[in-house]
Motif scaffolding. Structure first.
Motif, short mmCIF file in Angstrom:
data_model
loop_
_atom_site.label_atom_id
_atom_site.label_comp_id
_atom_site.label_asym_id
_atom_site.label_seq_id
_atom_site.Cartn_x
_atom_site.Cartn_y
_atom_site.Cartn_z
N SER B 43 0.82 -1.22 0.00
CA SER B 43 0.00 0.00 0.00
C SER B 43 0.85 1.26 0.00
O SER B 43 0.42 2.31 -0.48
CB SER B 43 -0.92 0.00 1.22
OG SER B 43 -0.16 -0.19 2.39
N GLU B 44 2.05 1.11 0.52
CA GLU B 44 2.97 2.25 0.56
C GLU B 44 3.42 2.62 -0.85
O GLU B 44 3.57 3.80 -1.19
CB GLU B 44 4.18 1.84 1.40
CG GLU B 44 4.99 2.94 2.01
CD GLU B 44 6.07 2.37 2.92
OE1 GLU B 44 6.90 3.15 3.40
OE2 GLU B 44 6.10 1.14 3.14
N GLY B 51 -2.45 6.34 -8.57
CA GLY B 51 -3.54 5.78 -9.35
C GLY B 51 -3.27 4.42 -9.95
O GLY B 51 -4.08 3.93 -10.72
N ILE B 52 -2.14 3.82 -9.63
CA ILE B 52 -1.92 2.46 -10.13
C ILE B 52 -2.94 1.54 -9.45
O ILE B 52 -3.24 1.70 -8.27
CB ILE B 52 -0.49 1.98 -9.85
CG1 ILE B 52 -0.22 0.68 -10.61
CG2 ILE B 52 -0.24 1.78 -8.37
CD1 ILE B 52 1.22 0.20 -10.53
N THR B 53 -3.51 0.64 -10.21
CA THR B 53 -4.48 -0.27 -9.60
C THR B 53 -3.75 -1.44 -8.96
O THR B 53 -2.62 -1.76 -9.32
CB THR B 53 -5.46 -0.80 -10.65
OG1 THR B 53 -4.75 -1.59 -11.59
CG2 THR B 53 -6.17 0.32 -11.36
N ALA B 54 -4.42 -2.08 -8.01
CA ALA B 54 -3.79 -3.20 -7.29
C ALA B 54 -3.38 -4.29 -8.27
O ALA B 54 -2.31 -4.87 -8.16
CB ALA B 54 -4.76 -3.76 -6.26
N VAL B 56 -2.49 -4.14 -11.44
CA VAL B 56 -1.32 -3.79 -12.24
C VAL B 56 -0.06 -3.78 -11.38
O VAL B 56 0.99 -4.28 -11.79
CB VAL B 56 -1.53 -2.44 -12.93
CG1 VAL B 56 -0.27 -1.99 -13.63
CG2 VAL B 56 -2.68 -2.54 -13.93
N LEU B 57 -0.19 -3.23 -10.17
CA LEU B 57 0.98 -3.21 -9.29
C LEU B 57 1.41 -4.63 -8.96
O LEU B 57 2.59 -4.96 -8.97
CB LEU B 57 0.66 -2.44 -8.00
CG LEU B 57 1.79 -2.40 -6.97
CD1 LEU B 57 3.08 -1.88 -7.58
CD2 LEU B 57 1.39 -1.55 -5.77
N THR B 58 0.45 -5.48 -8.68
CA THR B 58 0.75 -6.88 -8.39
C THR B 58 1.48 -7.53 -9.56
O THR B 58 2.51 -8.19 -9.39
CB THR B 58 -0.54 -7.67 -8.12
OG1 THR B 58 -1.19 -7.09 -6.99
CG2 THR B 58 -0.24 -9.12 -7.82
N LYS B 59 0.96 -7.32 -10.73
CA LYS B 59 1.55 -7.93 -11.91
C LYS B 59 3.00 -7.47 -12.10
O LYS B 59 3.90 -8.27 -12.38
CB LYS B 59 0.72 -7.57 -13.14
CG LYS B 59 1.01 -8.44 -14.35
CD LYS B 59 0.22 -7.96 -15.55
CE LYS B 59 0.83 -8.49 -16.85
NZ LYS B 59 0.35 -7.72 -18.01
#
Lengths: 125, 125
Positions: B43-44, B51-54, B56-59
């Motif tokens: 989350s940090e 605005g990155i979505t969870a 996309v960040l995960t990927k």
DNA sequence: CTGAATCCATTTGGATACTG
DNA sequence: CAGTATCCAAATGGATTCAG
């Protein structure tokens, strides 16, 4: 005076996608390296860039032109002849590019190991 | 001990797409820079990565993990807490990345000029 | 020879809703 | 909090055909 480009200058086996670094689009980095030793003709670039289509090469070259990295020169001759060359700005990228390649070469094994390990983890874990 | 990440660490106005260099996918370079000074929570990371979505960040994080550039640590605690950190390999990219940034900063004006000129040529010529 | 035009498959990134 | 699951639009790259 410039030597012809080595058709095998980019090893088709080598998964260059392994490198986390990229220049512009898929071909831009290779194009720049092709121009390192002097201007090249459109058809000349297609040799080492195995199987690139005219459309894609054109698009990539246009982008490099737009960004001021490459200049296009159309020679008025009986046979049509167009040459692409690096601008000083484009040439100034050769240093950073070499650094990227050096890093990739240096850490190739680690990158391969990491991928293989993650694959085996997928299978076993 | 590590300071919180500056929410404005990546200027949303600045068209960083201007730089011909890229690290991995759209976010990988920024993620690595976020981890420069120590591990960060999921989350940090989302704060400066506006605005990155969870998803996309995960990927993006999974890709960095797969390539051995980042490690993921899930802490067993009452509140769920996952941290991402650079591996030595990931950290070894900071040098080349800095070189790329230096190049971009140094040639920013030339890049802008080239684009503007190509635009005006589109209009007039 | 140096492209332009058209069509098409794949990939990428994002919006939204839901979960342990 | 740290994701996953679906759906979707846009971009990317390639195949093929045509042209000055």
């Amino acid at each position: 005076m410039t030597q012809p480009l080595d058709p095998d200058m980019f090893d088709p086996i080598c998964p260059s996608t392994l490198s986390p670094f990229r220049i512009g689009d898929k071909w831009a980095g290779m194009i720049i390296r092709c121009l390192e030793h002097g201007p090249r003709r459109f058809s000349e670039l297609r040799i080492p860039l195995r199987g690139i289509t005219a459309k894609v090469l054109t698009k990539s070259l246009r982008a490099l032109e737009r960004d001021g990295l490459v200049v296009r020169t159309a020679h008025a001759e009986p046979v049509r002849r167009v040459e692409y060359d690096l601008t000083p700005l484009g040439r100034s990228m050769l240093g950073p590019i070499a650094a990227m390649c050096a890093w990739a070469e240096q850490h190739w094994d680690e990158l391969l190991d990491a991928r293989e390990e993650s694959l085996s983890l997928d299978r076993t874990g």
